[in-house]
Design a protein around this motif. Structure first.
Motif, PDB file in Angstrom:
ATOM      1  N   GLN A 131       1.200 -10.340  -1.593  1.00  0.00           N
ATOM      2  CA  GLN A 131       2.078 -10.555  -0.443  1.00  0.00           C
ATOM      3  C   GLN A 131       1.886  -9.474   0.621  1.00  0.00           C
ATOM      4  O   GLN A 131       1.522  -8.347   0.311  1.00  0.00           O
ATOM      5  N   ALA A 132       2.156  -9.865   1.884  1.00  0.00           N
ATOM      6  CA  ALA A 132       2.147  -8.884   2.977  1.00  0.00           C
ATOM      7  C   ALA A 132       3.250  -7.856   2.693  1.00  0.00           C
ATOM      8  O   ALA A 132       4.260  -8.205   2.082  1.00  0.00           O
ATOM      9  N   PRO A 133       3.047  -6.577   3.120  1.00  0.00           N
ATOM     10  CA  PRO A 133       3.996  -5.511   2.765  1.00  0.00           C
ATOM     11  C   PRO A 133       5.459  -5.865   3.055  1.00  0.00           C
ATOM     12  O   PRO A 133       6.329  -5.663   2.200  1.00  0.00           O
ATOM     13  N   ALA A 134       5.736  -6.407   4.235  1.00  0.00           N
ATOM     14  CA  ALA A 134       7.132  -6.678   4.597  1.00  0.00           C
ATOM     15  C   ALA A 134       7.741  -7.726   3.665  1.00  0.00           C
ATOM     16  O   ALA A 134       8.863  -7.581   3.175  1.00  0.00           O
ATOM     17  N   LYS A 135       6.972  -8.783   3.417  1.00  0.00           N
ATOM     18  CA  LYS A 135       7.444  -9.859   2.540  1.00  0.00           C
ATOM     19  C   LYS A 135       7.648  -9.325   1.115  1.00  0.00           C
ATOM     20  O   LYS A 135       8.628  -9.652   0.439  1.00  0.00           O
ATOM     21  N   ALA A 136       6.694  -8.487   0.680  1.00  0.00           N
ATOM     22  CA  ALA A 136       6.775  -7.930  -0.664  1.00  0.00           C
ATOM     23  C   ALA A 136       8.080  -7.155  -0.838  1.00  0.00           C
ATOM     24  O   ALA A 136       8.752  -7.261  -1.874  1.00  0.00           O
TER      25      ALA A 136
END
Lengths: 460, 460
Positions: free
Chosen positions: B87-92
């Protein structure tokens, strides 16, 4: 608290065994109860089961019904049945009365009809009716796992009634630990459930039907897998169970479902090792021996089938006797490789990550492992054979046979449990023998037919 | 409720897979969430894992953080780590924030340091500190299994404060479902616990310290087995966990302990089939292949040792080539008999019914089974051999060898796990190979030495 928890040494347990023996010899019931109360219930059970069946029954007869019931509850079911049968009728009823209704039903199922009737006649008729109802349901269903009684109220009762009940000293309430109060209508259908938050924020005089929400219910025949999914999906500690008419018949708790799943995993483990039906060493010798032989006798037939392949090539064997050294090795190694694949599939089945229809996908995944491991193991054993027997061609025959057979074993091993499950057979019991027979036959055939083809080179 | 629960057919699942595929192709996040919300979380996970790793990550990126977190929670740990990394950092961070603190700690342990720091930096610093603390503890201990936050109050707070908190809309409260409120002193030591009954019967203005009782606590390093015993002995749904200084560091729940016990039973099952370390088919091929080979390579060495016994008797084999037909059979049958005994011991170990020091008692119990089953199987195979090869003496040799070797295998099989455990080895991994090597050597020796002794009779 911390002290007993961390002082779990073997020395201490020997002390406890000795102390129990002394107290038992003196028929000192008080000491006996004190000693066994001081340790964990699993330790107490182990100490008691170490005695002979007669002594064990006598020890339990000296215990308080409460402590005895905890031992019975902790014991595996067959043992629990034996322990109950070992008690005088009056004592047995006292102990039985202390058990939860789901355990009572399990114990009843272990006893012969006469003993079971005697126990049920001894307890409260309403409770007995509940237990009788529970015994009708299959073990691994909501009905078989539920408690017969729920924390229930009528829709016209007030919030105050529930709060008074929660605050009362009725020790039965502990059974509902963490469960929500369910609201039933005239036909005993669960029509509502109220949360603790709802109870605390509503007026005491308010009617339950005004604050209740529609409950989620579970049908009495719901399977263990369905219950597992349900408790996975929702944080609840229990669900109300309803019969075919939608009437509330009990409550199934997360704890009961977790325990059943663990028990299923453990007996599956046992079936994979070739023991069909349960076995504990405290069971009679004849039963233990018979249950093991049942599986072994089937296995002997499969072994004869596999051995017939060797028998067909006796001439080749006679010409190059060294091959006989490697036949069991190829058979064993392929069996092990195949069983690894069986193990992964069995685990993925129990985690719900594969279904029988995934056989093709699993096969493709296993073929890759089979090729890599087959090549590695084939080269290893080929070199060993060459160095040991001084014939490079023999090394080639054995190595090539093991490599090919490993690929066969691994790819078949991954799908055998799925195919067995699809045709309604128990994959835990049948996967191992079926796989081994196939890989033995293929292994023997590969070694011996390759050797026959290369015979001139092997004789040099 | 009842409808999805009973409509668990394969057809439906294919439909769901197809529906997910369509929604994913159209990047229709709303439909995707709706479809996956409608099924159980284990089904949703299976459907998502059926896609390629890239697609899987893209699908999860389209899900709500709440649904994604439930998938991560349901997935086996290695898979959970992979999914987070995809996942992309923000989503993670959004997904991570939805997880319980114990699951957060487990996921952190699966990630490399950089990814782990990025996630922890994204959540509330106090929560992050709790998770960091959790990662220090070994997996199968109270510390590794607990939630970092407890439902806690100061001793000078009132009954009303707890009731207001229970009645408030704070969704975090669901985590404490069924847990009791703990009272802590200035040093964060748990000094009391109050029951729901106590809260409901006391005055709202009453101080908690006046109605609290002393709590049972669990040390942070308590083992899974100790926790299992504890939850067996007490009906509580959780225990407060204290560090070396006696300060409250979290709460360990019955649910977490049950789940850990089940996971232990399942990986043990896998180790017994020869896979050390976890394996799921979604893992990279290289890891799967290497983990399986590790155990197989050790096994190949043991096989060579066993085969050397056959090699020493090549002359006998050359004289009576039919013996080669029965060698793998004796080896396989004895191995199976021995593994049954291993299986029973492993199960009794996990049920806590035997301890390593019980080896002698177990051995005696197994010898009896070994004698009976040895005699039965020996007679069976002896007759088969006689009829098949037309030589009664050959039947006698094979039958006698299998009978004796079954006794050896069964009696050794029962104690091997106990002895391995006593010397600190993992009985699940080592019992099978060790047992098989011993029984192979003994079996080959018995067949071949008996045949050598009776050679003149076999040649008739």
């Amino acid at each position: 608290m911390n002290t007993p928890l961390l002082d779990n040494s073997e020395t201490r347990e020997t002390d406890i065994s000795d102390a129990v023996e002394v107290a038992f010899a003196q028929e000192d019931a008080t000491s006996l109860n004190e000693i066994l109360e001081r340790v964990t219930i699993s330790e107490a059970l182990r100490v008691v089961l170490d005695f002979s069946p007669q002594d064990r029954d006598s020890i339990i007869s000296l215990l308080t019904p409460e402590l005895a019931s905890r031992l019975i509850d902790e014991a595996p079911l067959e043992v629990a049945g034996d322990l109950m049968e070992g008690q005088a009728p009056a004592k047995a009823v006292e102990i039985f009365d202390e058990l939860d209704s789901d355990v009572q039903a399990d114990v009843i199922a272990e006893l012969d009809a006469e003993d079971a009737e005697a126990l049920l006649a001894g307890i409260d008729p309403e409770d007995a009716a509940g237990v009788r109802r529970l015994t009708q349901y299959a073990a691994e269903t909501a009905g078989g796992l539920m408690l017969a009684d729920a924390f229930q109220f009528r829709r016209d009762q007030t919030v105050g009634a529930v709060l008074r009940s929660l605050a009362s000293d009725d020790e039965d309430l502990e059974r509902y630990n963490g469960q929500h109060p369910y609201i039933i209508d005239d036909k005993n259908h669960p029509v509502g459930v109220v949360s603790l938050r709802g109870l605390l924020t509503a007026k005491r005089s308010g009617r339950l039907e005004d604050i209740m929400v529609k409950p989620m219910t579970v049908p009495v025949h719901a399977s263990l897998t369905e219950l597992q999914d349900l408790f996975n999906d929702y944080d609840f500690l229990g669900f109300p169970v309803v019969d075919e008419d939608g009437a509330l018949v009990g409550v199934v708790s997360r704890t009961a479902v977790d325990a059943a799943i663990l028990a299923r995993s453990e007996t599956e483990n046992l079936r994979m090792q070739g023991i069909v039906g349960d076995e504990l060493r405290t069971m009679p010798l004849a039963i233990r021996s018979r249950r093991r032989l049942a599986w072994l006798s089937a296995n002997i037939v499969l072994n004869i089938v596999a051995a017939s392949v060797i028998s067909a090539y006796e001439e080749t064997l006679a010409a190059v006797i060294a091959i006989a050294v490697f036949l069991p090795m190829v058979s064993d190694m392929s069996g092990c490789s195949g069983n690894q694949a069986v193990g992964v599939t069995m685990r993925e089945l129990s985690l719900g990550l594969v279904r029988p229809k995934d056989a093709m996908r699993v096969w493709l995944k296993e073929v890759s492992v089979g090729v890599i491991n087959g090549v590695v193991l084939g080269i290893l054993i080929g070199i060993v054979c060459w160095v040991w027997k001084g014939n490079a061609y023999l090394g080639l025959v054995i190595g090539l046979a093991l490599a090919l057979n490993t690929m066969i074993a691994v790819s078949i091993g991954g799908v055998v449990p799925l195919l067995l499950k699809r045709i309604g057979q128990d994959p835990a019991v049948a996967s191992g023998p079926l796989l081994t027979t196939i890989t033995d036959m293929a292994g023997f055939f590969l070694v011996l037919s390759l050797a026959t083809l290369m015979m001139p080179l092997l004789l040099n």
